[in-house]
Design a protein around this motif. Structure first.
Motif, short mmCIF file in Angstrom:
data_model
loop_
_atom_site.label_atom_id
_atom_site.label_comp_id
_atom_site.label_asym_id
_atom_site.label_seq_id
_atom_site.Cartn_x
_atom_site.Cartn_y
_atom_site.Cartn_z
N ARG A 138 0.84 -1.19 0.00
CA ARG A 138 0.00 0.00 0.00
C ARG A 138 0.88 1.25 0.00
O ARG A 138 1.95 1.26 0.62
N THR A 139 0.43 2.30 -0.66
CA THR A 139 1.16 3.56 -0.65
C THR A 139 0.87 4.29 0.65
O THR A 139 -0.28 4.43 1.06
N ALA A 140 1.95 4.74 1.31
CA ALA A 140 1.79 5.39 2.61
C ALA A 140 2.80 6.51 2.76
O ALA A 140 3.81 6.58 2.05
N SER A 141 2.53 7.41 3.70
CA SER A 141 3.50 8.45 4.06
C SER A 141 4.64 7.80 4.84
O SER A 141 4.40 7.07 5.81
N VAL A 142 5.86 8.03 4.40
CA VAL A 142 7.03 7.42 5.02
C VAL A 142 8.10 8.50 5.21
O VAL A 142 7.98 9.62 4.71
N TYR A 143 9.15 8.12 5.93
CA TYR A 143 10.39 8.88 5.92
C TYR A 143 11.43 8.07 5.16
O TYR A 143 11.60 6.87 5.41
N SER A 144 12.09 8.73 4.24
CA SER A 144 13.17 8.11 3.47
C SER A 144 14.48 8.36 4.20
O SER A 144 14.88 9.52 4.41
N LEU A 145 15.15 7.28 4.63
CA LEU A 145 16.44 7.39 5.31
C LEU A 145 17.54 7.54 4.27
O LEU A 145 17.71 6.66 3.42
N GLN A 146 18.28 8.65 4.34
CA GLN A 146 19.31 8.94 3.36
C GLN A 146 20.60 9.39 4.04
O GLN A 146 20.57 9.95 5.14
N LEU A 147 21.74 9.14 3.39
CA LEU A 147 23.00 9.68 3.87
C LEU A 147 23.05 11.18 3.58
O LEU A 147 22.61 11.63 2.53
N LEU A 148 23.59 11.95 4.54
CA LEU A 148 23.73 13.38 4.32
C LEU A 148 24.66 13.66 3.14
O LEU A 148 24.41 14.57 2.35
N LYS A 149 25.73 12.87 3.06
CA LYS A 149 26.67 12.98 1.95
C LYS A 149 26.87 11.59 1.36
O LYS A 149 27.04 10.62 2.11
N PRO A 150 26.84 11.44 0.05
CA PRO A 150 26.97 10.11 -0.57
C PRO A 150 28.22 9.38 -0.09
O PRO A 150 29.31 9.97 -0.01
N THR A 152 29.29 8.59 2.68
CA THR A 152 29.98 9.14 3.85
C THR A 152 29.19 8.80 5.11
O THR A 152 28.01 9.14 5.22
N PHE A 153 29.86 8.15 6.06
CA PHE A 153 29.23 7.75 7.31
C PHE A 153 29.58 8.74 8.41
O PHE A 153 30.65 9.37 8.39
N GLY A 154 28.67 8.85 9.40
CA GLY A 154 28.95 9.66 10.58
C GLY A 154 29.94 8.95 11.50
O GLY A 154 30.28 7.78 11.29
N PRO A 155 30.40 9.63 12.56
CA PRO A 155 31.44 9.07 13.43
C PRO A 155 31.02 7.82 14.20
O PRO A 155 31.88 7.06 14.65
N HIS A 156 29.71 7.60 14.37
CA HIS A 156 29.24 6.43 15.13
C HIS A 156 28.43 5.48 14.24
O HIS A 156 27.52 4.80 14.72
N PHE A 157 28.76 5.43 12.98
CA PHE A 157 28.02 4.62 12.02
C PHE A 157 29.02 4.03 11.03
O PHE A 157 29.88 4.76 10.50
N GLN A 266 25.79 12.29 14.57
CA GLN A 266 26.44 11.06 15.01
C GLN A 266 26.49 10.00 13.91
O GLN A 266 27.47 9.25 13.81
N LEU A 267 25.44 9.93 13.11
CA LEU A 267 25.35 8.87 12.11
C LEU A 267 25.50 9.37 10.67
O LEU A 267 25.73 8.56 9.76
N GLY A 268 25.35 10.66 10.47
CA GLY A 268 25.48 11.19 9.11
C GLY A 268 24.31 10.84 8.20
O GLY A 268 24.48 10.69 6.99
N VAL A 269 23.09 10.74 8.78
CA VAL A 269 21.91 10.41 8.00
C VAL A 269 20.81 11.43 8.26
O VAL A 269 20.85 12.18 9.24
N LYS A 270 19.81 11.45 7.38
CA LYS A 270 18.67 12.35 7.52
C LYS A 270 17.40 11.62 7.13
O LYS A 270 17.43 10.57 6.49
#
Length: 292
Positions: A138-150, A152-157, A266-270
């Protein structure tokens, strides 16, 4: 609190477990527990973690649940996310939303895996409750988890490499490696926070899909999270943050990073709001317990 529900019940936004062979327990006892919760009740207890991860100390084929919510048992069997569980609750009859059960089950397969226990639980629910379900997209409202920079990981990820044990026996959630990551792999573990107002959650060798879908409960987001990071393997992470309810109560007086800020720094994601197709477990039929 919804964050604890997310840790215990949540689960991976995935289609049914890949191995679909018919598996069943050899001996079962299922009884409704009417002691309730709180003073005078039997404390909920299980010898197998019911969350979506792979943390599991072998029990010799035994599965013992006491005073466990029926919806939590469903979540265990199908690895439901928090939004999937909420959707299933809305379809369930009133008794199924409130009932709690004691289950003692045994399989002669002494080396049974946690996913095999899930499949056996599905068979038990089908037999004792006449449960019939299917998945729909089913189509639903979601949050798309993305890296802030392609790439590139944050310091704790980080991407997981090497091997580690999923056996929690003899260990505690305070057991960590030299970099602060949990020693036990495959599960979402609540660690000691940086101070009393913070939650600190960590995992090693965790599927990125399980991590993504667990964010709904931790951040009280109210919608599913879909992995769009481009990461396909398993990951290690540590996330220390002020939970939304504590941040709202304390306001400007609380020190530290809120949930979204912690994800960034901390994780470099949005998280980006979108509409996407998601799988939903649909209830077709269910009966009240058929007594032993």
């Amino acid at each position: 609190m919804r964050i604890f529900a997310g840790l215990v019940a949540i689960l991976c936004l995935a289609l049914p477990i890949a191995a679909q062979q018919k598996l069943a327990f050899d001996i079962t006892s299922v009884r409704e527990n009417k002691s309730g919760i709180g003073p005078g009740s039997k404390e909920p207890n299980t010898n197998v973690p019911l969350g979506p991860g792979n943390v599991y100390s072998p029990t010799g084929g035994q599965l013992n649940l006491r005073n466990i919510e029926f919806l939590q048992i469903i979540s265990f069997a199908w690895k439901l996310t928090l939004p999937q569980r909420d959707a299933f609750r809305d379809m369930a009859p009133p008794w199924a939303r409130e009932a709690r059960f004691d289950i003692q089950a045994r399989t002669d397969k002494s080396d049974v895996t946690k996913d095999e226990l899930r499949l056996m639980m599905r068979s038990l629910l089908e037999e004792r409750f006449g449960l019939v379900v299917h998945y729909e997209t089913r189509t639903a409202s979601v949050y798309s988890l993305q890296l802030l920079k392609p790439d590139t990981f944050g310091p704790h990820f980080r991407k997981h490499t090497g091997t580690c044990s999923t056996d929690f026996k003899g260990k505690t959630t305070d057991d960590a490696d030299a970099e602060g990551y949990p020693q036990v792999c495959g599960g979402l573990l609540m660690l000691a926070g940086s101070n009393s107002t913070h939650f600190r959650i960590g995992a090693r060798d965790m599927p990125i899909t399980v991590f993504a879908t667990s964010l709904t409960g931790w951040g009280d987001l109210g919608r599913p999270v879909v992995n769009d990071t481009g990461i396909t393997g398993n990951i290690d992470f540590i996330l220390d943050f002020i939970p939304p309810y504590a941040q709202a109560a304390a306001g400007a007086d609380v020190e530290g990073q809120g949930f979204q800020e912690a994800l960034h720094k901390q994780l470099g994601v949005k998280l980006e709001p979108q509409k996407q197709p998601v799988p939903v477990l649909v209830l077709d039929h269910i009966d009240h317990l058929s007594e032993n």
